[in-house]
Structure formats: C-alpha cells, structure tokens
Design a protein around this motif. Structure first.
Motif, PDB file in Angstrom:
ATOM      1  N   CYS A   8     -16.735   2.957  -2.587  1.00 19.37           N
ATOM      2  CA  CYS A   8     -15.402   2.631  -2.078  1.00 19.37           C
ATOM      3  C   CYS A   8     -15.457   2.082  -0.652  1.00 19.37           C
ATOM      4  N   GLU A   9     -14.837   0.937  -0.448  1.00 17.36           N
ATOM      5  CA  GLU A   9     -14.833   0.308   0.868  1.00 17.36           C
ATOM      6  C   GLU A   9     -13.746   0.871   1.773  1.00 17.36           C
ATOM      7  N   VAL A  10     -12.812   1.655   1.204  1.00 15.14           N
ATOM      8  CA  VAL A  10     -11.740   2.265   2.007  1.00 15.14           C
ATOM      9  C   VAL A  10     -12.243   3.490   2.749  1.00 15.14           C
ATOM     10  N   GLY A  11     -13.273   4.160   2.210  1.00 11.37           N
ATOM     11  CA  GLY A  11     -13.799   5.364   2.822  1.00 11.37           C
ATOM     12  C   GLY A  11     -13.628   6.570   1.921  1.00 11.37           C
ATOM     13  N   ALA A  12     -13.938   7.746   2.459  1.00 13.72           N
ATOM     14  CA  ALA A  12     -13.891   8.977   1.671  1.00 13.72           C
ATOM     15  C   ALA A  12     -12.452   9.343   1.319  1.00 13.72           C
ATOM     16  N   THR A  13     -12.283   9.982   0.160  1.00  9.91           N
ATOM     17  CA  THR A  13     -10.972  10.443  -0.276  1.00  9.91           C
ATOM     18  C   THR A  13     -10.548  11.644   0.565  1.00  9.91           C
ATOM     19  N   HIS A  14      -9.401  11.536   1.231  1.00  7.66           N
ATOM     20  CA  HIS A  14      -8.904  12.644   2.048  1.00  7.66           C
ATOM     21  C   HIS A  14      -8.316  13.741   1.185  1.00  7.66           C
ATOM     22  N   ARG A  15      -7.655  13.342   0.089  1.00 12.84           N
ATOM     23  CA  ARG A  15      -7.025  14.313  -0.800  1.00 12.84           C
ATOM     24  C   ARG A  15      -7.442  13.988  -2.222  1.00 12.84           C
ATOM     25  N   LEU A  16      -8.365  14.782  -2.770  1.00 14.06           N
ATOM     26  CA  LEU A  16      -8.881  14.574  -4.116  1.00 14.06           C
ATOM     27  C   LEU A  16      -8.013  15.378  -5.076  1.00 14.06           C
ATOM     28  N   THR A  17      -7.164  14.693  -5.837  1.00 15.89           N
ATOM     29  CA  THR A  17      -6.157  15.383  -6.626  1.00 15.89           C
ATOM     30  C   THR A  17      -5.725  14.543  -7.814  1.00 15.89           C
ATOM     31  N   CYS A  18      -5.182  15.206  -8.821  1.00 12.09           N
ATOM     32  CA  CYS A  18      -4.546  14.522  -9.950  1.00 12.09           C
ATOM     33  C   CYS A  18      -3.034  14.665  -9.900  1.00 12.09           C
ATOM     34  N   ASP A  19      -2.504  15.313  -8.863  1.00 12.00           N
ATOM     35  CA  ASP A  19      -1.070  15.583  -8.772  1.00 12.00           C
ATOM     36  C   ASP A  19      -0.295  14.345  -8.345  1.00 12.00           C
ATOM     37  N   ARG A  20       0.759  14.027  -9.091  1.00 16.90           N
ATOM     38  CA  ARG A  20       1.680  12.974  -8.679  1.00 16.90           C
ATOM     39  C   ARG A  20       2.693  13.593  -7.720  1.00 16.90           C
ATOM     40  N   ALA A  21       2.845  12.966  -6.555  1.00 19.69           N
ATOM     41  CA  ALA A  21       3.762  13.492  -5.545  1.00 19.69           C
ATOM     42  C   ALA A  21       4.219  12.345  -4.655  1.00 19.69           C
ATOM     43  N   GLU A  22       5.221  12.598  -3.844  1.00 19.12           N
ATOM     44  CA  GLU A  22       5.731  11.576  -2.930  1.00 19.12           C
ATOM     45  C   GLU A  22       4.962  11.676  -1.616  1.00 19.12           C
ATOM     46  N   TYR A  23       3.753  11.170  -1.631  1.00 18.52           N
ATOM     47  CA  TYR A  23       2.862  11.306  -0.483  1.00 18.52           C
ATOM     48  C   TYR A  23       3.378  10.532   0.727  1.00 18.52           C
ATOM     49  N   ASP A  61       0.857  -1.184   0.000  1.00 17.84           N
ATOM     50  CA  ASP A  61       0.000   0.000   0.000  1.00 17.84           C
ATOM     51  C   ASP A  61       0.895   1.237   0.000  1.00 17.84           C
ATOM     52  N   LEU A  62       0.792   2.067  -1.025  1.00 17.30           N
ATOM     53  CA  LEU A  62       1.723   3.178  -1.198  1.00 17.30           C
ATOM     54  C   LEU A  62       1.353   4.422  -0.401  1.00 17.30           C
ATOM     55  N   PHE A  63       0.194   4.421   0.266  1.00 15.30           N
ATOM     56  CA  PHE A  63      -0.234   5.611   1.006  1.00 15.30           C
ATOM     57  C   PHE A  63      -0.513   5.295   2.469  1.00 15.30           C
ATOM     58  N   ILE A  67       4.098 -16.707  -0.880  1.00 14.61           N
ATOM     59  CA  ILE A  67       3.289 -15.862  -1.749  1.00 14.61           C
ATOM     60  C   ILE A  67       3.369 -16.296  -3.212  1.00 14.61           C
ATOM     61  N   ASP A  68       2.314 -15.973  -3.951  1.00 10.07           N
ATOM     62  CA  ASP A  68       2.278 -16.217  -5.389  1.00 10.07           C
ATOM     63  C   ASP A  68       2.519 -14.933  -6.175  1.00 10.07           C
ATOM     64  N   VAL A  69       2.117 -13.815  -5.588  1.00  7.13           N
ATOM     65  CA  VAL A  69       2.143 -12.550  -6.313  1.00  7.13           C
ATOM     66  C   VAL A  69       2.311 -11.408  -5.315  1.00  7.13           C
ATOM     67  N   VAL A  70       2.956 -10.336  -5.756  1.00  8.85           N
ATOM     68  CA  VAL A  70       3.018  -9.096  -4.983  1.00  8.85           C
ATOM     69  C   VAL A  70       2.077  -8.107  -5.658  1.00  8.85           C
ATOM     70  N   THR A  71       1.116  -7.599  -4.896  1.00  6.65           N
ATOM     71  CA  THR A  71       0.105  -6.708  -5.459  1.00  6.65           C
ATOM     72  C   THR A  71       0.336  -5.290  -4.979  1.00  6.65           C
ATOM     73  N   VAL A  72       0.625  -4.401  -5.909  1.00  8.37           N
ATOM     74  CA  VAL A  72       0.823  -2.988  -5.592  1.00  8.37           C
ATOM     75  C   VAL A  72      -0.527  -2.296  -5.702  1.00  8.37           C
ATOM     76  N   THR A  73      -0.931  -1.675  -4.609  1.00  7.31           N
ATOM     77  CA  THR A  73      -2.224  -1.031  -4.529  1.00  7.31           C
ATOM     78  C   THR A  73      -2.040   0.238  -3.702  1.00  7.31           C
ATOM     79  N   ALA A  74      -3.124   0.787  -3.212  1.00  2.95           N
ATOM     80  CA  ALA A  74      -3.014   1.965  -2.361  1.00  2.95           C
ATOM     81  C   ALA A  74      -4.365   2.252  -1.741  1.00  2.95           C
ATOM     82  N   SER A  75      -4.340   2.998  -0.654  1.00  2.78           N
ATOM     83  CA  SER A  75      -5.574   3.578  -0.130  1.00  2.78           C
ATOM     84  C   SER A  75      -5.870   4.781  -1.028  1.00  2.78           C
TER      85      SER A  75
END
Length: 323
Positions: free
Chosen positions: A34-49, A20-22, A72-80
C-alpha cells in the motif's frame, strides 16, 4: 478542501476528480504494497468515520462553479482505506449523481461485497474497480494482511454475486508481488474465480511505487508479460491491461492543463493533497499539474522537503515525494 482532490490525469479514467471519504486510513486490509501507508484502524465495521454532511458540503461547494465540472471526465470515489466502510457511502454516491452529470467511478478492495446493502449502494456507480490479489488463502494473508473478520471465501462469493447483479462497467484489478502471489498455482486459482464472474476488463498491476513494506517487490517484466499472456489466452474476449507499464510517465508527454490562472501556492496546495494519498515523482507531479518540468516541481517542493513537511524516498531508480 479536506476530501476533494484534483482533478488529476488518471491513466485509466481520464480527468478524474477524487473524493476521499476518510481523514486517516480505515481499512479491513493492511496490504504490504500500500502506497498510502499502514492501516490506522483495521476493522470490518461500517461507521461514519468522517461526518457525511461534511463531505456532501464539500461536493456542493465544488460544483457551485459550473466551469469546474467542465474540467473533469469522471468523479472517482476512493478513500485512504476502503471507501465502502463509510456508513454514508450510499448517500454520497446518490448526492454525486444528483450534482453532476459526470461518470461516477469507485475504487474498492472488493472485500465488503458479501453485504447486499453495499452491493445496492455500489449499483449507483458507472464504473466499479474492485481488487482481488489472491484466491489462495496463504497468498492472500501474506500480501493483503486482512483483519481477522475478513474471510477470503466470502470475499470471492461477494465478488461473483456482485459481478452478475451489477449493470455498469466492472474492471477487476490484480496486483502481483514477486514471490508472494505470482506462482502458476496463484494464477490458476485467480483464473478459477474470474471464470465465475462477469468482468469487462482485467487490469494487472505490480509494485510500481514505494510500498509500505520493503519486501514488497514488483514482479519482473518477463513474469508480468507471462501472466498477461496467460490471462489473454484464457479470456480472449476480455481486454487485459498491464497497468504498471503505464506507470512510467514520459517527461515529454502531451498533457491537459487544469485550472488556468491558479497561483503557485494553489498548485502547491493541490500537490500536497495528492501526496497525502500517493507517493509521486517530480515527473508524475508535472504531468498532473504542469509546472514547467520536473526541475520546476523540485524547486516548488524543496522548501517543504527542508522543513520536513514533505519527505523523499528512493524506490528503484526514482525519487518519490510523500507526506
């Protein structure tokens, strides 16, 4: 660890280690389901969060133990949120490739693929699972609630271009909500986009877990089946999966036990990490971290529910645990 969770038994990918990258939800969408909840930061900017070096350090520590890789069989890159918004996304994928011989999968909402740099970074993955819930503007805005910087036409073009550039496995996921994007006109518009893409699988989903908004409701089983039948008729050479049917986990299912020898607190800590990212029933949790049945899971979590650290919520006829 703050950014590595699992491994969990994924119905799509097998034994999956999550990255999870965030720390908080950063996304360019605020989807009603969305099961994670509301978006805290609604943005299109790529940054090192989150500092990239912190995530790389966790990966290094995890894979110091060769036995862990065997689990493990696979590494899954995802994010909140949307993982490709992390400016270090490409470095993280490259680092995973150098550290493990396992497949790398990426879950993305598909909205950043108009960016050639994002497409080059994603090319490192073995499996990419982008979403496209709607191809009509009204449905897209009502269901996915994009940031003002997101243009549906650009999103579709990015998906089409990426699908033909990418040489790995591409599985397109579409989530349907009753009365929002499940009309015949919506299906026709989505089909028009899919015809332009190179897709290895089409994965249909609906609202199966407690959503962000109470008005996000699953389509009926009948309608879900009709949509799947339409897709299968139009694309006879592409497998069409109905993911929501697999979301009900049987209590008697034969599952894989992860991490032999871990104590009760270790298991609880890993359950907490999972609940940070998705609501789960006791049966879900017992499937992923076999504890001896749903009742045992409930006993483990009951003190945390009393203290308020873990919340319960009824959705349909099931009780879900979440943070």
């Amino acid at each position: 660890m703050d950014h590595i969770f699992g491994p969990v038994n994924s119905r799509r990918l097998g034994r999956s280690l999550g990255i999870d990258l965030f720390s908080d939800k950063v996304c360019n969408l605020n989807c009603i389901y969305c099961e994670v909840g509301a978006t805290h930061r609604l943005t299109c900017d790529r940054a090192e969060y989150v500092p990239t070096e912190k995530i790389l350090g966790e990966i290094d520590r995890y894979f110091q133990d060769p036995a862990r890789e065997q689990e493990i069989d696979v590494v899954t890159v995802t994010a909140s949120g949307e993982p490709t918004l992390h400016a270090g996304f490409g470095r993280i994928l490259a680092h995973l490739k150098s550290k493990t011989g396992k497949r790398i999968a990426v879950l993305t909402n598909g909205t950043t693929l108009m960016d050639a740099r994002v497409r080059r970074e994603l090319a490192l993955a073995d499996v990419v699972i982008p979403s496209l819930d709607a191809a009509r503007e009204k449905s897209f805005r009502k269901l996915d609630r994009p940031a003002a910087c997101v243009d549906l036409g650009e999103v579709i073009e990015g998906l089409v271009v990426f699908s033909h550039e990418y040489t790995g496995k591409l599985w397109l996921e579409i989530l349907f909500a009753e009365g929002i994007n499940d009309s015949d006109a919506d299906i026709e518009a989505l089909s028009g986009v899919i015809k332009r893409m190179r897709v290895d699988r089409i994965q249909l989903n609906t609202v199966a877990r407690p959503p962000l908004e109470s008005f996000a409701r699953p389509v009926s089983e009948k309608r879900f089946g009709e949509i799947a039948a339409t897709m299968r008729k139009q694309y006879p050479d592409i497998p069409v999966d109905m993911l929501a049917r697999g979301a009900v986990i049987r209590e008697d299912a034969t599952e894989i036990v992860f991490g032999h020898g871990r104590g009760r607190q270790d298991i609880i800590d890993e359950i907490i990490q999972m609940l940070k990212r998705r609501p789960c029933t006791a049966a879900d949790i017992n499937t992923i971290f076999p504890c001896g049945g749903s009742e045992k899971v409930e006993q483990y979590l009951e003190p945390l529910v009393r203290s308020g650290r873990v919340r319960t919520r009824v959705h349909g006829d099931r009780v879900y645990y979440s943070l």
